[in-house]
Design a protein around this motif. Sequence first.
Motif, PDB file in Angstrom:
ATOM      1  N   GLY A   1     -45.068  85.802  -4.216  1.00  0.00           N
ATOM      2  CA  GLY A   1     -46.041  84.754  -4.453  1.00  0.00           C
ATOM      3  C   GLY A   1     -45.441  83.376  -4.216  1.00  0.00           C
ATOM      4  N   TRP A   2     -45.768  82.437  -5.061  1.00  0.00           N
ATOM      5  CA  TRP A   2     -45.269  81.077  -4.912  1.00  0.00           C
ATOM      6  C   TRP A   2     -44.922  80.517  -6.285  1.00  0.00           C
ATOM      7  CZ3 TRP A   2     -48.196  76.760  -6.722  1.00  0.00           C
ATOM      8  CH2 TRP A   2     -49.473  77.093  -7.201  1.00  0.00           C
ATOM      9  N   ASP A   3     -44.107  79.493  -6.293  1.00  0.00           N
ATOM     10  CA  ASP A   3     -43.608  78.888  -7.527  1.00  0.00           C
ATOM     11  C   ASP A   3     -44.487  77.690  -7.908  1.00  0.00           C
ATOM     12  OD1 ASP A   3     -42.224  77.871  -9.646  1.00  0.00           O
ATOM     13  OD2 ASP A   3     -40.478  77.210  -8.487  1.00  0.00           O
ATOM     14  N   PRO A   4     -45.256  77.798  -8.993  1.00  0.00           N
ATOM     15  CA  PRO A   4     -46.127  76.687  -9.394  1.00  0.00           C
ATOM     16  C   PRO A   4     -45.455  75.707 -10.359  1.00  0.00           C
ATOM     17  CG  PRO A   4     -46.625  78.588 -10.731  1.00  0.00           C
ATOM     18  CD  PRO A   4     -45.471  78.986  -9.843  1.00  0.00           C
ATOM     19  N   SER A   5     -44.150  75.805 -10.544  1.00  0.00           N
ATOM     20  CA  SER A   5     -43.471  75.040 -11.597  1.00  0.00           C
ATOM     21  C   SER A   5     -43.706  73.532 -11.486  1.00  0.00           C
ATOM     22  CB  SER A   5     -41.962  75.320 -11.561  1.00  0.00           C
ATOM     23  OG  SER A   5     -41.688  76.690 -11.735  1.00  0.00           O
ATOM     24  N   ALA A   6     -43.542  72.980 -10.286  1.00  0.00           N
ATOM     25  CA  ALA A   6     -43.664  71.522 -10.126  1.00  0.00           C
ATOM     26  C   ALA A   6     -45.082  71.052 -10.421  1.00  0.00           C
ATOM     27  CB  ALA A   6     -43.255  71.126  -8.709  1.00  0.00           C
ATOM     28  N   ILE A   7     -46.084  71.785  -9.904  1.00  0.00           N
ATOM     29  CA  ILE A   7     -47.474  71.386 -10.142  1.00  0.00           C
ATOM     30  C   ILE A   7     -47.817  71.496 -11.621  1.00  0.00           C
ATOM     31  CG2 ILE A   7     -49.876  71.966  -9.637  1.00  0.00           C
ATOM     32  CD1 ILE A   7     -48.966  72.946  -6.903  1.00  0.00           C
ATOM     33  N   VAL A   8     -47.398  72.595 -12.263  1.00  0.00           N
ATOM     34  CA  VAL A   8     -47.669  72.778 -13.693  1.00  0.00           C
ATOM     35  C   VAL A   8     -46.975  71.688 -14.510  1.00  0.00           C
ATOM     36  CG1 VAL A   8     -47.249  74.306 -15.659  1.00  0.00           C
ATOM     37  CG2 VAL A   8     -48.089  75.250 -13.508  1.00  0.00           C
ATOM     38  N   TYR A   9     -45.757  71.350 -14.136  1.00  0.00           N
ATOM     39  CA  TYR A   9     -44.997  70.333 -14.865  1.00  0.00           C
ATOM     40  C   TYR A   9     -45.706  68.983 -14.822  1.00  0.00           C
ATOM     41  CZ  TYR A   9     -40.839  67.657 -16.295  1.00  0.00           C
ATOM     42  OH  TYR A   9     -39.957  66.838 -16.954  1.00  0.00           O
ATOM     43  N   VAL A  10     -46.084  68.552 -13.631  1.00  0.00           N
ATOM     44  CA  VAL A  10     -46.735  67.240 -13.484  1.00  0.00           C
ATOM     45  C   VAL A  10     -48.101  67.232 -14.159  1.00  0.00           C
ATOM     46  CG1 VAL A  10     -47.665  65.592 -11.824  1.00  0.00           C
ATOM     47  CG2 VAL A  10     -45.472  66.709 -11.371  1.00  0.00           C
ATOM     48  N   SER A  11     -48.900  68.275 -13.928  1.00  0.00           N
ATOM     49  CA  SER A  11     -50.243  68.293 -14.511  1.00  0.00           C
ATOM     50  C   SER A  11     -50.186  68.402 -16.032  1.00  0.00           C
ATOM     51  CB  SER A  11     -51.058  69.448 -13.924  1.00  0.00           C
ATOM     52  OG  SER A  11     -50.418  70.695 -14.142  1.00  0.00           O
ATOM     53  N   PHE A  12     -49.218  69.136 -16.570  1.00  0.00           N
ATOM     54  CA  PHE A  12     -49.096  69.227 -18.026  1.00  0.00           C
ATOM     55  C   PHE A  12     -48.779  67.855 -18.621  1.00  0.00           C
ATOM     56  CE2 PHE A  12     -46.135  69.931 -21.688  1.00  0.00           C
ATOM     57  CZ  PHE A  12     -47.089  70.357 -22.589  1.00  0.00           C
ATOM     58  N   ILE A  13     -47.892  67.101 -17.977  1.00  0.00           N
ATOM     59  CA  ILE A  13     -47.565  65.766 -18.466  1.00  0.00           C
ATOM     60  C   ILE A  13     -48.797  64.868 -18.446  1.00  0.00           C
ATOM     61  CG2 ILE A  13     -46.261  63.683 -17.894  1.00  0.00           C
ATOM     62  CD1 ILE A  13     -43.981  65.525 -16.967  1.00  0.00           C
ATOM     63  N   VAL A  14     -49.580  64.951 -17.372  1.00  0.00           N
ATOM     64  CA  VAL A  14     -50.793  64.123 -17.265  1.00  0.00           C
ATOM     65  C   VAL A  14     -51.812  64.529 -18.323  1.00  0.00           C
ATOM     66  CG1 VAL A  14     -52.749  63.559 -15.788  1.00  0.00           C
ATOM     67  CG2 VAL A  14     -50.441  63.646 -14.813  1.00  0.00           C
ATOM     68  N   PHE A  15     -52.046  65.833 -18.476  1.00  0.00           N
ATOM     69  CA  PHE A  15     -53.046  66.307 -19.440  1.00  0.00           C
ATOM     70  C   PHE A  15     -52.635  65.949 -20.866  1.00  0.00           C
ATOM     71  CE2 PHE A  15     -54.165  69.979 -16.338  1.00  0.00           C
ATOM     72  CZ  PHE A  15     -54.829  69.073 -15.527  1.00  0.00           C
ATOM     73  N   PHE A  16     -51.363  66.078 -21.172  1.00  0.00           N
ATOM     74  CA  PHE A  16     -50.877  65.742 -22.516  1.00  0.00           C
ATOM     75  C   PHE A  16     -51.141  64.271 -22.818  1.00  0.00           C
ATOM     76  CE2 PHE A  16     -47.790  64.412 -25.638  1.00  0.00           C
ATOM     77  CZ  PHE A  16     -47.696  65.479 -26.507  1.00  0.00           C
TER      78      PHE A  16
END
Length: 598
Positions: free
Chosen positions: A307-322
């Motif tokens: 598959g693919w690594d979503p770490s960077a997208i999850v990291y940035v979006s989590f910071i924004v959502f928080f």
Amino acid sequence: MTIVPLRKVSLLGMLEDKEAVLDAAQAFGGLHLIPMRNAQKELEAVPSGTGREAMNALRWLMDCPAPRRVITRDEGFDVQAVITAAGENRRALRQAEDEKAALLKRIADVGRWGEFAFPDVAELGGYRLWFYEVPLGQEKRLKPAGLTVETVYRDRRTAFMVVLSPDEPPASAMPVPRVHIGAHALSALETQLEAVEVRLDDLWMQRRDLSKWRMLLAGNLARARDSAARRRAALETAEVGRIFVMQAWARADQVEEIERLAARLGIAAHVEKPGGDDAPPTLLENAPGLAAGENLVEFYQTPGYRGWDPSAIVYVSFIVFFGMIMTDAGYGLLLLALLFAFRGRFSGSATSRRMLVMGYWLALSTTVFGVLTGSYFGVEPKAGTVFARLNLVDLANVDAMMKVTVGIGVLHLVIANLVSAWHGRGTVGRLPPLGWCLVALGGLTAYLAGGTGVIADLGIAGIALGLCVVAVFASDRPVSSLRGLGARVAAGLMGLARVVNIFSDVLSYMRLFALGLAAASLAATINAQAGQLVHAVPGVGVLLALVVLVAGHAINMGLGLIAGTVHGLRLNVIEFFNWGMSEEGRPFRPFRKEETRL
């Protein structure tokens, strides 16, 4: 952001070299072992050497508040004696603390009655003394029929009564339950308390003295765990005559190093790429600044190797959502200050340091969104100031905020589908995600246009086109018969059923607005209540207002931290993963020696 390419490594050697090879492989620390036979029964029959008692002893010494300097070398170190002593110290210390708590309570109960000694029961003719603390307003509820009741003391709220009776008076005779005084006088209890406190001091000194062995104990347990891991590896390797075979997954960029290791050990090494039937583990690797995203992803699900690594997208979006959920500049700056003040607590491991960096970003995001929404501990900046000009977002504008959050949801899910299409295989893996992108963008366009007009019609056309793409390419089964046609139609209808999912998932992002508005409203309400107290209770009202402000904002900040973490993660690991992750994998677990760090 990447999933590290792996290679399957097979190591073959003579059976007598097996232990040396396992020890060298564990020291190398880069192999994820592949079990070649099931050895669960053998493993259950052999103790691991790292029992619960040993782990509790180590934890007890590591948590000592004022530990001694560690001893790193001692040829006569007796690990079992230290484990036993630590366990006994732990039990004795907790028992002494329980005794002290019980004595303090008993002294508090007896102290209200003063110093006295109990007479012998025979001296009272078989009668006993029963003690009651009766509130003054309940004295009329006494029913002392046949009982001798004497009030020995009375203060502003309580009458201290003693009942003389061979047996405990019935519950109906007295308005309150009796007080359990016990058989010891107040001075005797205080003497017992002093003895317990001295014993506690001795036990604390013993614990501190034992803490000097914590390094050697940790190292011993680490060696025991390493030995247990080698035992498992030995049992899970294959043996054919005098030859053993060990298989493992390793990083592709470490193949040359592994081959040099095999040559040095005098064994054969065979390296091959993963085959179609193989299921390699997943090893994520990101830049240091984004590495905490790996922890967020693996907290819920490890992506598949292919598959693919979503770490960077999850990291940035989590910071924004928080930040959108907390949305208060005062809270953000306070978080930054607290993280900086306690930064030393996060220096123990690489994961802790990652969490500290992420914490800084979360606090900064909270501050930025607080400035944009004009909230500083719930206080709005005065008109005409610099802070007022930076207030670009009005949380009270429900219609605008709904459009913003729906747009964020569509963007997030479109990114998930685009990346899924990029990494997909064949038309079934690539075209349906693109179709859902058209559906989401078309729906957003129609919504923002108000549902009427040319732009709205283009949005509706995009929805229709996207649904057609999903229906047609939901399956790649050839239509060579009526049965094949039916299967393609059924697959298309099943694919179209996800339109409900994408609609509900987009609406889930409205929680960003709802939670942010709730946090800001609660902060403003706390400030208003504090202001009312100042005017309602002159003088003392200021103190009460401070209590309300501190307690109220602490609670609101705590709720914001919980909501920001839970819902910020949920939008990533539920909604985002639902559209972007096609398969679940298992994490790469290297076979390596443990490190002892204090």
